[in-house]
Design a protein around this motif. Structure first.
Motif, PDB file in Angstrom:
ATOM      1  N   ALA A  82       1.145  -1.234  -0.419  1.00 15.68           N
ATOM      2  CA  ALA A  82       0.076  -0.026   0.119  1.00 15.68           C
ATOM      3  C   ALA A  82       0.744   1.104  -0.200  1.00 15.68           C
ATOM      4  O   ALA A  82      -0.037   2.333  -0.508  1.00 15.68           O
ATOM      5  N   ALA A  83       2.171   1.205   0.634  1.00 14.63           N
ATOM      6  CA  ALA A  83       2.697   2.333   0.308  1.00 14.63           C
ATOM      7  C   ALA A  83       3.054   2.716  -0.542  1.00 14.63           C
ATOM      8  O   ALA A  83       3.150   3.703  -0.889  1.00 14.63           O
ATOM      9  N   ASN A  84       4.091   2.061  -1.357  1.00 13.74           N
ATOM     10  CA  ASN A  84       4.491   1.141  -2.431  1.00 13.74           C
ATOM     11  C   ASN A  84       3.900   1.804  -3.650  1.00 13.74           C
ATOM     12  O   ASN A  84       4.041   3.081  -4.582  1.00 13.74           O
ATOM     13  N   VAL A  85       2.526   1.029  -3.590  1.00 17.15           N
ATOM     14  CA  VAL A  85       1.400   2.656  -4.332  1.00 17.15           C
ATOM     15  C   VAL A  85       1.078   4.238  -4.131  1.00 17.15           C
ATOM     16  O   VAL A  85       1.323   4.268  -5.052  1.00 17.15           O
ATOM     17  N   PHE A  86       0.964   4.109  -3.319  1.00 16.19           N
ATOM     18  CA  PHE A  86       0.809   5.368  -3.030  1.00 16.19           C
ATOM     19  C   PHE A  86       1.328   6.531  -2.776  1.00 16.19           C
ATOM     20  O   PHE A  86       1.834   7.788  -3.250  1.00 16.19           O
ATOM     21  N   TYR A  87       2.776   5.792  -2.230  1.00 16.64           N
ATOM     22  CA  TYR A  87       3.924   7.155  -3.226  1.00 16.64           C
ATOM     23  C   TYR A  87       4.166   6.772  -4.515  1.00 16.64           C
ATOM     24  O   TYR A  87       4.494   8.092  -4.998  1.00 16.64           O
ATOM     25  N   VAL A  88       4.067   6.097  -5.189  1.00 17.68           N
ATOM     26  CA  VAL A  88       4.190   6.272  -6.659  1.00 17.68           C
ATOM     27  C   VAL A  88       3.048   6.471  -7.654  1.00 17.68           C
ATOM     28  O   VAL A  88       2.813   7.938  -8.271  1.00 17.68           O
ATOM     29  N   VAL A  89       2.013   6.102  -7.446  1.00 15.21           N
ATOM     30  CA  VAL A  89       0.472   6.658  -7.840  1.00 15.21           C
ATOM     31  C   VAL A  89      -0.241   7.876  -7.024  1.00 15.21           C
ATOM     32  O   VAL A  89      -0.112   8.845  -7.565  1.00 15.21           O
ATOM     33  N   GLY A  90      -0.189   7.472  -5.693  1.00 14.34           N
ATOM     34  CA  GLY A  90      -0.931   8.952  -5.754  1.00 14.34           C
ATOM     35  C   GLY A  90       0.078  10.269  -5.252  1.00 14.34           C
ATOM     36  O   GLY A  90       0.051  11.497  -5.666  1.00 14.34           O
ATOM     37  N   TYR A  91       1.428   9.897  -5.180  1.00 16.67           N
ATOM     38  CA  TYR A  91       2.361  11.460  -4.410  1.00 16.67           C
ATOM     39  C   TYR A  91       2.909  11.715  -6.311  1.00 16.67           C
ATOM     40  O   TYR A  91       2.633  12.926  -6.546  1.00 16.67           O
ATOM     41  N   SER A  92       4.112  10.473  -6.668  1.00 17.14           N
ATOM     42  CA  SER A  92       4.351  11.439  -7.905  1.00 17.14           C
ATOM     43  C   SER A  92       3.719  11.473  -8.617  1.00 17.14           C
ATOM     44  O   SER A  92       3.853  12.431  -9.931  1.00 17.14           O
ATOM     45  N   MET A  93       2.020  10.905  -8.758  1.00 13.18           N
ATOM     46  CA  MET A  93       1.516  10.654 -10.357  1.00 13.18           C
ATOM     47  C   MET A  93       0.610  11.477 -10.518  1.00 13.18           C
ATOM     48  O   MET A  93       0.651  12.103 -10.857  1.00 13.18           O
ATOM     49  N   ILE A  94       0.359  12.164  -9.016  1.00  9.55           N
ATOM     50  CA  ILE A  94      -1.220  12.836  -8.941  1.00  9.55           C
ATOM     51  C   ILE A  94      -0.122  14.072  -8.082  1.00  9.55           C
ATOM     52  O   ILE A  94      -0.924  15.172  -8.785  1.00  9.55           O
TER      53      ILE A  94
END
Length: 318
Positions: free
Chosen positions: A142-154
């Motif tokens: 979940a941390a991985n997905v949130f960092y890549v999608v939530g932070y980096s991409m959005i």
């Protein structure tokens, strides 16, 4: 460093012999993949994982469990960082701080970095699931997905509050360290999560003040690149107060002795004094040589490390 090593490191012409390629080129490639994982960031994440394992165990946890958690956490964080490098490749080429990363220097292709990051993500999830527990594995994923999608991409390119919410990904190690030992969540790791959450803006904004021109050139609305240093310093003070108060809340929630709250209050006073000094310097000038934001940045690293070590040590001192 020899002239041949310098050539390879700078991406110049290839060595003329097969023997040279074996001994120089391959380490360079391996080094590039390690750099994609951003080891220095991983060190900080592990610093909030291992002490929490001691606090959760109220004793010395199994050495094997610590090793398995550290390895799994390293692979998971490395996956997120590598994928972040792929998403931010265009930004990294425009910023001095990131222009020497593997993708801007063409040491690794975007496709190879993407595959590397995804493989690390799968391996880390399976590793943690089989050798630690599946709750910890799910939290790491979940941390991985949130960092890549939530932070980096959005969030990163759309809002000045990007690091406030995106920084939540860096708070998960506190949860992972606790669940690795207990296989369940509780209020104590939630408070630890919140301490890191409120610590992240002062920590990162101090660094971003130092590189505000980089963020402006890359078109990233990091707060210090779009607001005055005085306004940034005021927000740093606000988050610092909430962070310090949250750190004291851990005392009754985790039922610690007097050692932890004593250290937490002392560290909090030092942190707040530096935050107010930063605002005072920012009032006088916009020159970085006067503001000296890196003083708070380096202090913030020491603050978090000592606070978590104090929490881990408290049960032993009682």
């Amino acid at each position: 460093m020899s002239a041949l090593e310098t050539q390879v490191a700078q991406g110049d012409s290839q060595p003329s012999t097969e023997h040279s390629r074996i001994h120089i080129h391959i380490p360079g490639v391996l080094g590039a993949y390690v750099a994609l994982m951003k080891p220095r960031i991983i060190e900080l994440l592990l610093l909030t994982t291992v002490p929490v394992m001691f606090l959760a165990a109220r004793d010395v946890p199994s050495l094997w469990l610590v090793v398995a958690t550290v390895v799994g956490g390293t692979l998971s964080a490395g996956s997120a960082n590598a994928l972040n490098c792929v998403v931010d490749a265009d930004i990294d080429t425009k910023m001095r701080r990131t222009s020497r990363r593997p993708l801007p220097r063409h040491q690794v292709s975007s496709r190879s970095a993407l595959v590397f990051g995804l493989v690390l993500g799968v391996v880390s999830t399976v590793w943690l699931g089989l050798l630690v527990n599946w709750l910890s594995a799910a939290l790491a994923l979940a941390a991985n997905v949130f960092y890549v999608v939530g932070y980096s991409m959005i969030l990163k390119r759309r809002t000045t509050q990007n690091i406030v919410w995106g920084g939540a990904a860096g708070c998960f190690p506190a949860l992972i360290g606790w669940t690795a030992v207990t296989n369940e969540l509780a209020w104590t790791p939630v408070v630890l999560f919140l301490i890191v959450f409120f610590w992240t803006p002062p920590h990162f904004w101090a660094l971003a003040m130092r590189y505000r021109d980089d963020y402006a050139a890359a078109g990233v609305p990091m707060l210090p690149s779009v607001a005055t240093s005085r306004d940034v310093a005021q927000q740093i003070i606000t988050y610092s107060w909430v962070m310090v108060l949250t750190s004291i809340v851990l005392w009754p929630v985790a039922v610690t002795g007097w050692f932890y709250p004593g250290i937490a209050i002392a560290l909090g006073i030092v942190f707040l004094v530096e935050a107010y000094d930063l605002r005072s310097r920012a009032r006088d000038s916009e020159e970085l040589s006067v503001i000296k934001p890196m003083r708070l940045f380096h202090l913030s690293n020491a603050y978090l490390a000592l606070l978590f070590v104090a929490a881990a040590a408290d049960p032993f001192l009682r």
